[in-house]
Design an enzyme around this catalytic site. Structure first.
Site, PDB file in Angstrom:
ATOM      1  CG  ASP A 159      -2.162  -0.824   1.047  1.00  0.00           C
ATOM      2  OD1 ASP A 159      -2.329  -1.384  -0.053  1.00  0.00           O
ATOM      3  OD2 ASP A 159      -2.967  -0.926   1.995  1.00  0.00           O
ATOM      4  CG  ASP A 218       3.054  -7.122  10.704  1.00  0.00           C
ATOM      5  OD1 ASP A 218       2.114  -7.376   9.929  1.00  0.00           O
ATOM      6  OD2 ASP A 218       2.887  -6.745  11.882  1.00  0.00           O
ATOM      7  CG  ASP A 220       8.888  -5.635  11.656  1.00  0.00           C
ATOM      8  OD1 ASP A 220       7.703  -5.627  11.267  1.00  0.00           O
ATOM      9  OD2 ASP A 220       9.203  -5.769  12.857  1.00  0.00           O
ATOM     10  CG  ASP A 312      -4.203  -8.266  15.357  1.00  0.00           C
ATOM     11  OD1 ASP A 312      -5.058  -7.606  15.980  1.00  0.00           O
ATOM     12  OD2 ASP A 312      -2.989  -7.991  15.399  1.00  0.00           O
TER      13      ASP A 312
END
Length: 556
Positions: A159, A218, A220, A312
């Site tokens: 995004d 994610d 990282d 989540d």
């Protein structure tokens, strides 16, 4: 007697309960007689008299009520922490590992002709937004997973609005595509729903229909090559399990004192909260990453929703209400990066505190009206999971340790029992520290730091409960990455003085000043050494207030 004082006495007589009035009126009259000479001397005497009466009949009752509420919350929190610790101890002593509790067998690939067909199709989703510092690490780690190439699809949900980030992600995807990896880069023309919207859009592509499971990381996060081999068998052999959650391992925990404090808190979260929830209730909050979902369960629960900032946790609760079970695998660790700037950490904690409170507000009736789960699990969800761990812990920590306890030095009439100020906090702190033995010597710093952060968490909790202001604010947690870290920190050092204004946090300074004032008052008039704690806690707020926590990257 002046008209000002007469008006105050009229209000007092009018507001006082009738049963209380007859006893107290004589006391007031006597007090007026003894102080009337002072009152006539001027407005200062009147103000002193009014303050004394207001103190006795307004402030002290309110503060006593708050102390009682805090004592109840302290007891509830203590019971919850001890309960989780007992569960974890029994799990360790009985060696109830997930592989022993649930059926787990490695995937059979002895037959060369059928080897790949024994592996289910797995979708790997990597949502990201302007994270050029770390995106290459996560994409590379996902593409290196030990899984047949024709049974795995890597989906990068980008995004990003930054052209440099987009270019870097596209180049990385092209690089792995040339190596034979089935990798898709999906780009939206909007950010509706933020992360939840990106994940939801990613599930709508036709090629996803052939996938049975979805692993989420994610930007990282860097899973080890054997991640899927160690997690997917739980889902293959146990059809009632919908989620396998793994532990986080922090690659930059030693970067600064703030990251060490985060490591202590998050280690306790995984060791105690996730482990106990998995072992006793087969439920815990999905951490949003480093987990594998059964796609059928995800769809049955309604898919991803963006009604809160904790999509989540929202999905996990809805899946639980449909009867699905979760398993937490403590031995599978996924490397990731902690936020190392105070600004980024505050934004993260706002989201993590506001979202659950808002979700509790939205889902309480849905949980109560559900017919598929037992009353015991409903109680666990509403009381243990949400009320105690997501609401009480934040409000109690700030109100009690940063407001009520400092205020007691100004009001000697307030009595707080020793079990609430010494025994319970000490026990809770020790239980938390056990999760990170290497940081035992940092316990004092951790206590002071958690009290500082409780102010932001309390504010965020009330925003979530009231659905006010920044309730749906989503700010991607800034990660510096290893490649640019030294360069950015060097830049921050050279502009230390010119960017000092960016560091100031006025809320921390205000609370720090109040606690410091209470410490000075106790030092001058108190009969104990409580001022030592007050001075230490005020210093912690001052340090946070001037921004000397974590690393600092000035705004360009």
């Amino acid at each position: 007697m002046s008209p000002f004082l007469k008006f105050f006495l009229f209000l007092y007589d009018y507001l006082s309960p009738s049963s209380f009035f007859l006893v107290q009126r004589n006391t007031l009259g006597a007090s007026l007689d003894t102080t009337d000479g002072v009152v006539r001397s001027g407005i200062i005497g009147e103000i002193i008299y009014i303050w004394k009466q207001t103190r006795i009949f307004v402030f002290i009752p309110i503060l006593k009520c708050l102390v009682t509420i805090c004592l109840v919350m302290s007891l509830l929190l203590f019971i919850e922490r001890v309960y989780m610790s007992i569960v974890v101890v029994f799990v360790k002593l009985l060696r109830r590992t997930p592989e022993k509790v649930h059926k787990w067998e490695p995937i059979n690939d002895d037959d060369l002709e059928l080897a790949n067909t024994n592996y289910p199709m797995v979708l790997i989703q990597i949502p990201m937004y302007n994270e050029k510092e770390v995106c290459q690490l996560s994409i590379g780690a996902a593409c290196r997973l030990s899984w047949p190439l024709d049974r795995m699809i890597v989906q990068v949900l980008d995004d990003s609005t930054d052209p440099a980030s987009k270019e870097l992600v596209n180049a990385e995807c092209d690089k792995w595509a040339r190596k034979g990896i089935n990798i898709m880069s999906e780009i939206r023309d909007n950010r509706i729903g933020y992360k939840a919207g990106a994940l939801k859009a990613g599930m709508m592509h036709n090629y996803v229909k052939q996938c049975e499971f979805v692993a989420i990381f994610d930007a990282d996060f860097q899973p080890d090559p054997d991640f899927l081999e160690r997690t997917i068998p739980f889902l293959i052999h146990n059809h009632e399990i919908s989620l396998v959650q793994c532990r986080w391992k922090f690659v930059n925990a030693n970067e600064c004192l703030m990251t060490r404090m985060q490591e202590m808190s998050l280690n306790y979260h995984f060791v105690a909260e996730q482990e106990s929830g998995s072992s006793i209730h087969a439920f815990f909050g999905f951490n949003g990453t480093a987990g594998v979902w059964r796609i059928a369960a995800l769809n049955e629960a309604g898919g991803w929703k963006d009604r809160t900032t904790v999509e989540d946790m929202d999905l996990a609760v809805r899946a639980c209400l449909h009867g699905w079970k979760f398993v937490y695998v403590h031995d599978v660790e996924v490397k990731n990066e902690l936020p190392s700037t105070f600004k980024a950490y505050r934004f993260q904690q706002h989201r993590w505190s506001c979202g659950p409170a808002n979700l509790w507000r939205k889902m309480t009736m849905e949980i109560l009206q559900n017919k598929k789960v037992s009353a015991w699990k409903k109680l666990y969800l509403i009381y243990n999971f949400f009320f105690i761990r997501k609401i009480v812990v934040h409000i109690f920590t700030f109100v009690f340790y940063c407001l009520i306890l400092p205020t007691t030095v100004l009001f000697p009439e307030l009595q707080v029992p020793k079990w609430a100020t010494v025994y319970f906090p000490t026990t809770i702190t020790i239980l938390n520290a056990i999760a990170t033995p290497r940081s035992l010597h940092l316990l004092v710093f951790w206590i002071l730091f958690e009290n500082v952060m409780s102010m932001h968490r309390t504010k965020a909790t009330f925003i979530g409960l009231l659905e006010a202001g920044r309730v749906n604010e989503w700010v991607v947690t800034e990660k510096l990455g290893d490649t640019l870290k030294s360069k950015l920190i060097g830049k921050a050092t050279t502009k230390l003085y010119t960017r000092f204004g960016q560091r100031l946090n006025w809320r921390e300074l205000v609370v720090g000043l109040y606690i410091f004032f209470c410490g000075c008052y106790d030092f001058a008039y108190g009969g104990s050494y409580f001022y030592v704690y007050l001075f230490l806690q005020s210093c912690a707020f001052f340090v946070a207030g001037v921004g000397y926590i974590g690393t600092f990257v000035p705004t360009v």
